[in-house]
Design a protein around this motif. Structure first.
Motif, PDB file in Angstrom:
ATOM      1  N   HIS A   1     -34.246   2.700  83.382  1.00 20.00           N
ATOM      2  CA  HIS A   1     -34.858   3.886  84.013  1.00 20.00           C
ATOM      3  C   HIS A   1     -34.445   3.942  85.456  1.00 20.00           C
ATOM      4  O   HIS A   1     -34.597   2.955  86.180  1.00 20.00           O
ATOM      5  CB  HIS A   1     -36.381   3.852  83.914  1.00 20.00           C
ATOM      6  N   PRO A   2     -33.937   5.038  85.903  1.00 15.92           N
ATOM      7  CA  PRO A   2     -33.554   6.194  85.077  1.00 15.92           C
ATOM      8  C   PRO A   2     -32.315   5.870  84.267  1.00 15.92           C
ATOM      9  O   PRO A   2     -31.502   5.053  84.685  1.00 15.92           O
ATOM     10  CB  PRO A   2     -33.273   7.265  86.108  1.00 15.92           C
ATOM     11  N   PRO A   3     -32.167   6.478  83.063  1.00 15.39           N
ATOM     12  CA  PRO A   3     -30.991   6.224  82.231  1.00 15.39           C
ATOM     13  C   PRO A   3     -29.715   6.563  82.985  1.00 15.39           C
ATOM     14  O   PRO A   3     -29.652   7.580  83.687  1.00 15.39           O
ATOM     15  CB  PRO A   3     -31.190   7.119  81.014  1.00 15.39           C
ATOM     16  N   PRO A   4     -28.677   5.699  82.846  1.00 19.07           N
ATOM     17  CA  PRO A   4     -27.460   5.952  83.626  1.00 19.07           C
ATOM     18  C   PRO A   4     -26.691   7.185  83.168  1.00 19.07           C
ATOM     19  O   PRO A   4     -25.935   7.766  83.946  1.00 19.07           O
ATOM     20  CB  PRO A   4     -26.639   4.684  83.413  1.00 19.07           C
ATOM     21  N   ASP A   5     -26.896   7.607  81.902  1.00 15.74           N
ATOM     22  CA  ASP A   5     -26.118   8.739  81.398  1.00 15.74           C
ATOM     23  C   ASP A   5     -26.833  10.079  81.582  1.00 15.74           C
ATOM     24  O   ASP A   5     -26.331  11.113  81.199  1.00 15.74           O
ATOM     25  CB  ASP A   5     -25.795   8.540  79.920  1.00 15.74           C
ATOM     26  N   SER A   6     -28.058  10.078  82.150  1.00 12.26           N
ATOM     27  CA  SER A   6     -28.808  11.341  82.384  1.00 12.26           C
ATOM     28  C   SER A   6     -28.517  11.854  83.774  1.00 12.26           C
ATOM     29  O   SER A   6     -27.968  11.147  84.625  1.00 12.26           O
ATOM     30  CB  SER A   6     -30.303  11.091  82.213  1.00 12.26           C
ATOM     31  N   SER A   7     -28.904  13.085  83.971  1.00 10.13           N
ATOM     32  CA  SER A   7     -28.749  13.669  85.310  1.00 10.13           C
ATOM     33  C   SER A   7     -29.750  13.023  86.244  1.00 10.13           C
ATOM     34  O   SER A   7     -30.665  12.315  85.810  1.00 10.13           O
ATOM     35  CB  SER A   7     -28.979  15.188  85.259  1.00 10.13           C
TER      36      SER A   7
ATOM     37  N   LYS B   1     -40.062   4.061  89.776  1.00 10.16           N
ATOM     38  CA  LYS B   1     -39.730   2.645  89.532  1.00 10.16           C
ATOM     39  C   LYS B   1     -38.384   2.589  88.817  1.00 10.16           C
ATOM     40  O   LYS B   1     -38.198   3.204  87.777  1.00 10.16           O
ATOM     41  CB  LYS B   1     -40.800   1.967  88.678  1.00 10.16           C
ATOM     42  N   VAL B   2     -37.452   1.813  89.378  1.00 10.71           N
ATOM     43  CA  VAL B   2     -36.148   1.599  88.777  1.00 10.71           C
ATOM     44  C   VAL B   2     -36.259   0.339  87.898  1.00 10.71           C
ATOM     45  O   VAL B   2     -36.656  -0.734  88.367  1.00 10.71           O
ATOM     46  CB  VAL B   2     -35.053   1.425  89.836  1.00 10.71           C
ATOM     47  N   VAL B   3     -35.910   0.506  86.617  1.00  9.83           N
ATOM     48  CA  VAL B   3     -36.000  -0.603  85.655  1.00  9.83           C
ATOM     49  C   VAL B   3     -34.576  -0.952  85.173  1.00  9.83           C
ATOM     50  O   VAL B   3     -33.857  -0.059  84.716  1.00  9.83           O
ATOM     51  CB  VAL B   3     -36.897  -0.242  84.475  1.00  9.83           C
ATOM     52  N   ALA B   4     -34.198  -2.280  85.281  1.00  5.79           N
ATOM     53  CA  ALA B   4     -32.867  -2.744  84.859  1.00  5.79           C
ATOM     54  C   ALA B   4     -32.994  -4.131  84.202  1.00  5.79           C
ATOM     55  O   ALA B   4     -33.934  -4.871  84.470  1.00  5.79           O
ATOM     56  CB  ALA B   4     -31.917  -2.811  86.050  1.00  5.79           C
ATOM     57  N   VAL B   5     -32.064  -4.433  83.338  1.00  7.90           N
ATOM     58  CA  VAL B   5     -31.996  -5.759  82.686  1.00  7.90           C
ATOM     59  C   VAL B   5     -30.571  -6.306  82.792  1.00  7.90           C
ATOM     60  O   VAL B   5     -29.627  -5.542  82.997  1.00  7.90           O
ATOM     61  CB  VAL B   5     -32.411  -5.679  81.198  1.00  7.90           C
ATOM     62  N   ASP B   6     -30.455  -7.674  82.634  1.00 10.69           N
ATOM     63  CA  ASP B   6     -29.150  -8.346  82.683  1.00 10.69           C
ATOM     64  C   ASP B   6     -29.092  -9.316  81.512  1.00 10.69           C
ATOM     65  O   ASP B   6     -29.993 -10.138  81.328  1.00 10.69           O
ATOM     66  CB  ASP B   6     -28.985  -9.094  84.005  1.00 10.69           C
TER      67      ASP B   6
END
Length: 789
Positions: free
Chosen positions: A568-574, A592-597
């Motif tokens: 979030h936000p999805p990388p492929d969305s506007s 809130k920016v949500v990322a995983v590795d």
């Protein structure tokens, strides 16, 4: 020997191997307790390599067995007199045999030999009697004997003569004497109790010096051979004037006992003869007569005093007694005789002699006790207790001595052998006699223990833990396994191999069969395989081979090969749109920016930072939470539309990153428009696009949170089941909580719209604060949760 082969033949016909072994042991016992002696005879002076006997025929042993059992002949003493041919089984004499040289003091000459079989061990005694051949003529000590006889000697007077010596024995020995024809003398032969013939000249008619002052007689000695041999000597008779007294010895026979180690010049005996005549007729001189040449060499007679002294080295083993005749002659030529008998006493002057007959230089370490290693004999040339011997082994060794017969001993094993403990033995055998001053000799036997594959390989570790970084190059060596084997030779040569497990896919690992090096065949992926275990077998080269196993554990180390992935936000969305009221205070949560590795450890620890903003001072981003909040209160001067670029970065080396773009709209009438609608409309239905946008955003965030939470739970449950199904233990990685980045950070939102009121309230209830790794402080505006586990 015939009995041995009959018993072995019965064992083979029966086909019972155990019975054959029992019969063999019984046969050996019978042979040792009462072995029959092979007896042969041959004439002396036979040619070299002459036939003696057919051993194969006499023992009933086939010629093939002679070679298979390594039959050979062993003679007593240091000189080997016979030779046995394994091809023909014929026993021959190596050299021409001379009975007089081999048995000078004995009437019979018997040579003892033994037939020795090595496999299985057997000794057969044999005797060869060397029969005499008439190859020696009688010989007188002197070619001319001079006798001085008074003319007044009466008929019937006897005068001793020197006897002849014949080295032959029996019928071939000296048998008769004859005297040439003459008118005055005859010959008389007397035989003593010991069989020695004494020769005397008998006066038959009175001598007359004036008629004939000297006579010459021919004396002939003849043996009984066919044809007979003879020897002659001249007897010269000198007729002297009257000397009416002859010397008289004190004793007719002198008997003396003398030790064999008597020194030179030691007095043996003093003979004395008296002559009552006066002048030269009364002076007596002494000399040996009828005495062997060997006795003359060993003893010295003083012609004046009659003292006999030791002149040579006496040896009891050569001759146990010596007999001499002493003649006393006065000045007138009259003589008398006496006998001197010297008995040689044995002294312990010969140490035992050890003769090694057979030796097995190498025996296997699994040889059972009582295995025969060597066969030897002990001989002591002394007599009585001086010739009795006993044998012993020096040191505490797993060997023992077993007496057999004829002073033969067997060296046998007495305990189990272990080459790994002692690979070779230097056995010292001591033979000691029973003399007062005991003499001994030693013989060293070197026995080597050959290896048997009785030790399996041993790994230096039960578990070998090796590690490799993912994305490795093919055929990469990551370590080695080592196994040792206490055996020797091919029994200690270790080969390594993987143990294949049926139904289970084998990892891409190879173990070098010679040195145990471990190789990774293809690149590994930490995200697919984090650890695995294999079983490696080490087998030696014995027959049958022995083996051992060890566990090989391979750990895959993570590499920072995965960049953060935005949820979030999805990388492929506007660009995501967020609404912020103009009255928002400092610290207001915007998004809130949500990322995983997908990596692990610090490669998966994510940090957030504001890379770019329309107004950099208006917003801030939580370093570890990814929460976008207002850095200060929103003012009227701030632009209505804000664009934020958030950079998400992991802590790998080198680090990897991703960016998220947020669009923020500052709304002036966010609360006032909602209040006016509420006052005019009594119904509780919200109106206006702002409310719809807010509800839609809330629904999206909540749905995203729920989906993420459900996905996380499902992944953990599957991993837990997979780890339980496998036998391999799981290894916790550092930063497991942060491996999901900032995904599981949730908030509970409560939106309240009061109907008919001017202000609407949007508030946050009980935020769920994330857990930060130890040593990492929370970002600005963040607080550490007290319920972190």
């Amino acid at each position: 020997g015939w009995l041995f082969w009959r018993v072995m033949a019965c064992g083979r016909r029966s086909g019972d191997r155990k019975r054959q072994v029992i019969l063999f042991i019984l046969c050996v016992c019978l042979c040792q307790s009462g072995a029959e002696t092979l007896r042969y005879s041959l004439l002396e002076e036979i040619e070299r390599d002459s036939f003696v006997a057919n051993i194969s025929k006499d023992l009933g042993v086939p010629l093939s067995q002679l070679a298979a059992r390594k039959a050979r002949v062993v003679s007593e003493g240091n000189e080997q007199l016979f030779r046995l041919s394994q091809n023909t089984g014929v026993l021959t004499a190596k050299e021409s045999l001379d009975r007089e040289e081999m048995c000078p003091q004995s009437d019979t000459c018997t040579l003892v030999f033994k037939i020795f079989f090595e496999n299985p061990l057997q000794l057969i005694r044999g005797e060869v009697e060397v029969r005499d051949v008439n190859d020696n003529s009688p010989v007188f000590p002197e070619k001319e004997m001079v006798l001085k006889i008074l003319e007044t000697a009466s008929p019937g007077s006897r005068f001793p003569l020197e006897s002849a010596q014949d080295k032959d024995v029996g019928i071939n020995g000296l048998q008769n004497y004859s005297l040439g024809p003459n008118p005055h003398f005859s010959l008389a032969i007397r035989t003593a109790k010991d069989g020695v013939k004494y020769l005397e000249l008998v006066l038959q008619r009175q001598l007359d010096r004036e008629e004939q002052g000297e006579l010459n007689l021919l004396l002939t000695a003849t043996d009984g051979g066919s044809p007979p041999r003879s020897g002659t000597a001249q007897v010269r008779i000198v007729v002297v004037d009257a000397n009416d007294n002859i010397p008289v010895f004190e004793r007719e026979t002198y008997e003396v006992r003398l030790a064999e180690n008597s020194p030179l010049e030691q007095l043996v005996v003093r003979v004395a003869a008296a002559d009552p005549d006066e002048g030269s007729y009364g002076k007596v001189r002494y000399a040996f007569t009828q005495t062997s040449e060997r006795s003359r060499q060993l003893f010295q007679l003083n012609p004046t005093t009659g003292e006999i002294r030791v002149a040579g080295n006496l040896d009891f083993e050569e001759a146990k007694s010596h007999k001499m005749v002493v003649k006393a002659t006065d000045g007138g030529g009259l003589s008398a005789h006496c006998k001197v008998q010297v008995e040689v006493l044995d002294v312990n002057d010969n140490a035992p002699e050890i003769a090694l007959t057979s030796l097995i230089a190498s025996i296997p370490e699994d040889a059972p006790p009582r295995t025969v290693v060597a066969l030897f004999s002990v001989r002591d040339r002394d007599s009585g207790d001086n010739g009795r011997t006993e044998c012993s082994i020096d040191g505490d060794l797993p060997f023992s001595l077993t007496p057999t017969f004829d002073n033969y001993y067997e060296l046998r094993t007495s305990a189990a052998l272990d080459r790994e403990r002692t690979a070779e033995y230097n056995i010292t055998i001591t033979a000691t006699d029973w003399g007062t001053k005991r003499l001994s000799s030693q013989e060293s036997i070197f026995v080597q223990i050959s290896d048997v594959n009785d030790n399996p390989p041993e790994f230096t570790q039960e578990v070998y833990t090796l590690s490799v970084t993912e994305n490795n190059s093919p055929m990469l060596r990551i370590g080695s396994m080592k196994a040792t084997d206490a055996d020797a030779g091919k029994n200690a040569h270790v080969n390594y191999a993987l143990v294949r497990q049926e139904g289970k896919e084998q990892p891409e690992v190879s173990v070098n069969a010679e040195n145990g090096d471990v190789y990774i065949l293809r690149p590994l992926d930490y995200e697919k395989v984090r650890a695995f275990e294999l079983t490696v077998r080490a087998a030696d080269g014995g027959s049958p081979p022995l083996s051992a196993q060890a566990v090989l554990r391979v750990l895959v180390r993570d590499e920072n090969d995965n960049a953060p992935v935005l949820l979030h936000p999805p990388p492929d969305s506007s660009a995501a749109g967020e609404l912020v009221p103009r009255w928002a205070p400092s610290g207001y949560l915007v998004a809130k920016v949500v990322a995983v590795d997908a990596d692990a450890g610090q490669n998966a620890w994510l940090s957030y930072e504001l890379a770019k903003a329309t107004e950099p001072g208006l917003f801030r981003v939580g370093l570890h939470s990814g929460e976008v909040r207002t850095a200060r209160a929103v003012t009227e001067r701030d632009a209505a539309r804000q664009r934020l670029l958030v950079l998400v970065r992991d802590r790998g080396q080198p680090p990897r990153s991703a960016t998220a773009t947020l669009a923020v709209a500052l709304v002036d009438g966010f609360s006032e428009a909602h209040l006016r609608v509420s006052e005019e409309t009594p119904a509780a239905e919200p109106e206006g696009p702002l409310t719809l946008y807010l509800i839609a955003s809330l629904v999206c965030v909540s749905a995203l949170f729920l989906a993420t939470a459900v996905a996380t739970v499902v992944v953990k449950v599957r991993r837990g089941r997979r780890s339980e199904a496998e036998t391999l233990p799981t290894f916790p990685t550092i930063g497991t909580e942060s491996s999901a980045g900032s995904l599981p950070r949730s908030y509970m939102y409560d939106v309240c719209f009061a109907a008919g009121t001017v202000n609407s309230e949007f508030r946050f209830l009980r935020p769920l604060f994330p857990c930060f790794p130890a040593g990492l402080p929370p970002g600005p505006g963040e607080q550490r949760s007290s319920v972190c586990s």
